[in-house]
Design an enzyme around this catalytic site. Structure first.
Site, PDB file in Angstrom:
ATOM      1  N   HIS A   9      -1.228  12.389   0.903  1.00 46.13           N
ATOM      2  CA  HIS A   9      -1.093  13.225   2.092  1.00 46.13           C
ATOM      3  C   HIS A   9      -0.687  14.625   1.617  1.00 46.13           C
ATOM      4  CE1 HIS A   9      -0.477   9.135   3.625  1.00 46.13           C
ATOM      5  NE2 HIS A   9      -0.833   9.586   4.820  1.00 46.13           N
ATOM      6  N   HIS A 170      11.689  17.101 -24.644  1.00 44.75           N
ATOM      7  CA  HIS A 170      11.325  17.504 -23.284  1.00 44.75           C
ATOM      8  C   HIS A 170      10.166  16.628 -22.820  1.00 44.75           C
ATOM      9  CE1 HIS A 170       7.797  19.801 -24.809  1.00 44.75           C
ATOM     10  NE2 HIS A 170       8.583  19.959 -25.860  1.00 44.75           N
TER      11      HIS A 170
END
Length: 325
Positions: A9, A170
């Site tokens: 959506h 990371h």
């Protein structure tokens, strides 16, 4: 290769497609399909058909959708009914799920196999702080997984990756490289970081499920490398901030053969021969010493990237530095 449709959506699917590319690199045969406020079910279904038509292999399709029972799911399900022996749908899409699916495509050739493999990672990606809010069973499962994967035995480390990356641990490392190299331990080797309690804690918390992260000073890493009694079966990924630290461990006897050069941040006095690497004269001299010691260089941000030519990169950096003199 299995085709993947990210469906949601609103713009969520496009956003997670972009996030996945930042971490794992651009992907072929992946399409984002969005249901916008002015659109209806038929619009989404048409977009899905167009996306499938763009795939190299339309026999194997995996739908990752945001919400079970929502319109994107329902329209994917209507297409799925005629292909349920090959296609698959997984709801509850999150970034760990998408990254895991990308990695799974490197070794798995069916949508069913990939769908089954990504569920646990998607669930493990949901965590909470403070930790005491975590459901008791989930916490025990996570601890058990880490303990199992880090049990020592007679023998030395197997070094699956040694990487220079200014950002250390990371997203690209914790997902793409961890998936590709399957380490049991991630070891940040740095005197500076070892003295910084906050950075140490953040790095330890950033470790992916089932992998233990450590921060050690350079001399301690050299000692660990000489220990052949406690690290049998342990697959170590070493992370360095700069080439100078790599040279110190190599000269100290850590048996590295290849250095992955991923990222070196720009700072005053450095030149930048490409988008992610910056060098000063000391860096160039150090890379030359590493080469003379027999090490090879693997210049890539993520596993899917093509390898850069380190000799050409260093030459360009040296030419730019010479112009500044």
């Amino acid at each position: 290769m299995v085709g993947i449709i990210l469906a949601s959506h609103g713009e969520f699917a496009k956003g997670i497609l972009q996030s996945g590319a930042m971490i794992f690199g651009d992907q072929e045969n992946v399409q984002a399909v969005t249901l916008m406020p002015s659109e209806g079910p038929d619009d989404v279904k048409a977009k899905m058909k167009d996306a499938i038509a763009s795939f190299d292999n339309q026999d194997e399709v995996l739908f990752l959708v945001d919400l079970w029972g929502g319109t994107p799911f329902n329209q994917a399900n209507s297409l799925f009914e005629e292909h349920k022996d090959k296609w698959a749908i997984v709801a509850g899409m999150n970034l760990p799920m998408v990254i895991e699916a990308y990695g799974a495509r490197l070794s798995m050739e069916s949508a069913h196999e990939i769908a089954a493999s990504i569920i646990s990672t998607a669930k493990e990606g949901v965590k909470v702080k403070p930790e005491e809010l975590e459901p008791e069973d989930a916490g025990k499962a996570s601890q058990g997984s880490a303990k199992q994967s880090n049990t020592g035995a007679p023998g030395s480390f197997e070094y699956v990756l040694a990487r220079i990356d200014s950002r250390l641990l990371h997203g690209q490392v914790a997902t793409a490289w961890t998936k590709a190299m399957q380490p049991t331990r991630i070891i940040v080797v740095s005197d500076a970081v070892a003295k910084d309690e906050l950075r140490k804690k953040l790095i330890q918390q950033a470790a992916p499920p089932g992998v233990k992260a450590h921060v050690v000073p350079i001399n301690h890493m050299i000692k660990l490398a000489k220990d052949d009694q406690h690290f049998g079966g342990q697959r170590a990924m070493l992370l360095f901030e700069n080439p100078e630290d790599v040279l110190r461990v190599v000269e100290g006897g850590v048996p590295l053969k290849t250095i992955n050069v991923g990222s070196m941040a720009h700072s005053t006095g450095k030149v930048q021969p490409n988008k992610v690497l910056a060098f000063n004269q000391e860096d160039i001299d150090t890379f030359n010493k590493l080469k003379q010691s027999g090490l090879t260089f693997d210049v890539r941000k993520v596993p899917n990237d093509s390898k850069g030519n380190m000799d050409e990169i260093i030459k360009k950096a040296q030419d730019e530095l010479n112009k500044q003199k």
